[in-house]
Scaffold this motif. Sequence first.
Motif, short mmCIF file in Angstrom:
data_model
loop_
_atom_site.label_atom_id
_atom_site.label_comp_id
_atom_site.label_asym_id
_atom_site.label_seq_id
_atom_site.Cartn_x
_atom_site.Cartn_y
_atom_site.Cartn_z
N ARG A 31 2.20 -17.72 -3.54
CA ARG A 31 3.05 -18.80 -4.53
C ARG A 31 4.44 -18.38 -4.69
O ARG A 31 4.94 -18.97 -5.71
CB ARG A 31 2.24 -18.94 -5.82
N ARG A 33 8.65 -17.99 -4.21
CA ARG A 33 9.80 -18.78 -3.19
C ARG A 33 9.80 -18.11 -2.00
O ARG A 33 10.14 -18.72 -0.82
CB ARG A 33 10.84 -18.80 -3.97
N GLU A 36 7.21 -19.33 0.31
CA GLU A 36 7.53 -20.96 0.65
C GLU A 36 8.47 -20.88 1.80
O GLU A 36 8.24 -21.83 2.55
CB GLU A 36 8.23 -21.48 -0.72
N GLN A 40 8.11 -22.69 5.39
CA GLN A 40 9.06 -23.85 5.80
C GLN A 40 9.39 -23.52 6.97
O GLN A 40 9.56 -24.43 7.97
CB GLN A 40 10.31 -23.88 4.83
N LYS A 232 -1.23 -32.00 0.97
CA LYS A 232 -0.56 -31.94 -0.20
C LYS A 232 0.34 -30.85 -0.56
O LYS A 232 1.38 -30.83 -1.03
CB LYS A 232 -1.91 -32.03 -1.42
N THR A 233 -0.37 -29.53 -0.39
CA THR A 233 0.26 -28.44 -0.49
C THR A 233 1.45 -28.13 0.57
O THR A 233 2.57 -27.44 0.26
CB THR A 233 -0.56 -27.27 -0.55
N SER A 234 1.07 -28.40 2.07
CA SER A 234 2.28 -28.20 2.82
C SER A 234 3.56 -28.84 2.65
O SER A 234 4.57 -28.34 2.99
CB SER A 234 1.71 -28.63 4.17
N ILE A 235 3.49 -30.13 1.94
CA ILE A 235 4.84 -30.83 1.47
C ILE A 235 5.66 -29.91 0.48
O ILE A 235 6.96 -29.72 0.60
CB ILE A 235 4.58 -31.95 0.75
N LYS A 236 4.95 -28.93 -0.18
CA LYS A 236 5.55 -27.88 -1.27
C LYS A 236 5.64 -26.77 -0.64
O LYS A 236 5.89 -25.75 -1.13
CB LYS A 236 4.91 -27.79 -2.49
N ASN A 237 5.34 -26.70 0.81
CA ASN A 237 5.57 -25.17 1.49
C ASN A 237 4.39 -24.24 0.93
O ASN A 237 4.62 -23.14 0.68
CB ASN A 237 7.00 -24.72 1.44
N SER A 238 3.51 -24.94 0.54
CA SER A 238 2.32 -23.85 -0.04
C SER A 238 1.17 -24.11 0.73
O SER A 238 1.05 -25.08 1.57
CB SER A 238 2.18 -24.10 -1.54
N SER A 239 -0.10 -23.77 0.35
CA SER A 239 -1.20 -23.81 0.99
C SER A 239 -2.29 -23.97 -0.34
O SER A 239 -2.12 -23.67 -1.39
CB SER A 239 -1.75 -22.53 1.84
#
Lengths: 387, 387
Positions: A31, A33, A36, A40, A232-239
């Motif tokens: 989680r 940066r 992320e 990205q 939903k999470t990939s938009i925030k570069n997450s999983s």
Amino acid sequence: MQDKLTLMTPGPTPVPEAVLKVMGCHPIGHRSREFEAIIQEISGQLRWLHQTSNDVLIITGSGTAAMEAAIVNTLKSKDRILCGDNGKFGERWVELARAYGLEVEVIRSPWGQPLDSEAFRVVLEADTEKLIKAVILTHSETSTGVINDLKSISKHVNSHGVALSIVDCVTSMGVVNVPIDVWGIDVVCSGSQKGYMMPPGLAFIAMSPRAWQYQENSTLPKFYFNLSFYRKTSIKNSSPFTPAINLYFALKEALTIMRQEGLESIFKRHDENSRAIQAAVKAMGLSLYACDGYRSPSVTAIQTIDFEAELLLSLMRNKLDILLANGQDHLKGRIFRIGHLGFVSNRDILTIVASMESVLHTIRPGKVVLGRGLAAAINELSSRTKD
Amino acid sequence: MQDKLTLMTPGPTPVPEAVLKVMGCHPIGHRSREFEAIIQEISGQLRWLHQTSNDVLIITGSGTAAMEAAIVNTLKSKDRILCGDNGKFGERWVELARAYGLEVEVIRSPWGQPLDSEAFRVVLEADTEKLIKAVILTHSETSTGVINDLKSISKHVNSHGVALSIVDCVTSMGVVNVPIDVWGIDVVCSGSQKGYMMPPGLAFIAMSPRAWQYQENSTLPKFYFNLSFYRKTSIKNSSPFTPAINLYFALKEALTIMRQEGLESIFKRHDENSRAIQAAVKAMGLSLYACDGYRSPSVTAIQTIDFEAELLLSLMRNKLDILLANGQDHLKGRIFRIGHLGFVSNRDILTIVASMESVLHTIRPGKVVLGRGLAAAINELSSRTKD
């Protein structure tokens, strides 16, 4: 010899040192940066590799995890689907779909033969009520070394207008041209230990906008494979769930190497290498299992004729430290398979051909003219290189 | 500083060099004898770690994958289950169960409080028709730092006689004593990036003989998570789908290190370390979020009172290269969490306490008596070491 193992199986495949090196890095927070930024970068590279502007999502799991995600995210119980089956992985689609209560119509071809794209056209055209919700198939059938005519079948699916196309590209992605957007393929599944030239543990799934519409209405139960969480999470570069962090490090590195080589070169290399192996096999007096014109550039299946596959495999393994694959299911012992996808160079092809000559010299004394297979491979490679 | 990052999150956790090193080895074939030998060794070690003679199966995926496997392999659609929920991972069980159409009765406690084992007893005793098919809960609730009284709840489940116990031990396995066979727990889920002190990507699920009986009759749809496939192949030291080979290398190494340390020592170390952190937090004038007597030895949640969690977290990260975790959901910003499970020594506890003092000195000027937290930690550690 200790530490001399060379993988020439259709998965796992060899991994470059730069990729292995980052596998051994300390994990970082998923989680954070920093992570992320990695996601990205990977996301962009995956779109490039898939030749698509669609989402390409990552699931920690094997290729089968992506296949299951494809089904549970697009369909409803009792949906009618059309499934191509000409090998073990085609069979797997059928089993998977039936495990979820789908009504599966199977278009079958014998193992070693390609799926008949005309058969798909006929069934799809006859479906005037548009009851078929998806057409599911395997692009490169790893069990037999056959590559199916995905371009033609996709065209028929698109003409149908309702059915989604869902394709296992596990041993074709990063190996052969699969222009997802141009061909209009809706869902594409792949896995890390193949053309991606990294260790197993990650699965990839590309979803078209139309596939996302199906996703929203899909009713099959799901949680870990619920792609709406991943989107939903990939938009925030997450999983949504803790990912296999070190495999993401490896993926980033592998995609960088692949991008440097370029798609054209990657496809050309696989094409060259597979043709060289095919030429060598024939020159050594052996027969290819997959029918002419439909041989996968990722894996070559070879018939054993007058010897046991197990004997050849054990000599290759024990004397020369090369791991090949046996046939699966009813083909066990009747064929052996050479994987040549991912991090495999012309030199590896010369190595495998030279090694096969050496082993066949032991197994089939007097029946092998030494040097003939190698000559065929060299000729094939040099004729290609001239292009 | 570059490369100075120290993970003190409740997952991922720090990884020993010996484990990282094998992560970077070339993959080997997952159908080879060498890999079978690795699986065989791992299987024995996993039974040792789980204190069980039951099967402990490995799924490539996150802890949630094991949770989903637990549900789809034991239950039928519309089965009634009892679910404990006192945090984010309790909530996840409820969501997961509902995604599969189960009828979920929830026994809830406020976040920070333990589940009430008496409430379980009452509901289970009232169920004279034996309609409750499973009792599902989280042992160590990572979101709040609360550890639930699994021993008592398991006893009530066993008295019921029909319901299975299904437990998320993701942050308790390899941290605190969970004698599965002695307590009679049927299904236990865990994940690699926690007490196992290795990177994320593998999930573990232990299944009792009674759980296998449920498995045979379970009707929820499944394929990748179908544990009958895993059981069938595990007998042959294999796996149904391509496993994350390099993570198996890491697992073998990590379990060897854990076995050398011994279960007693592992549990004692976690107990000591968590008590030292708790003592330090109090001495620094901060409050623990989890209620007294139910504090997890794997993660400590600390209330922020008069400062922003984000400020503390960013100072810890940017000035001292220590990664801690924020609160989740409604606790975001209101608590921060220190993970101290897995490869965490007494020295790491001194480091985190010293670092917290330093950062709090900046954030809460004049309100921190420097050295008091550290003194409390040292006192706590030395009193324990004397035992």
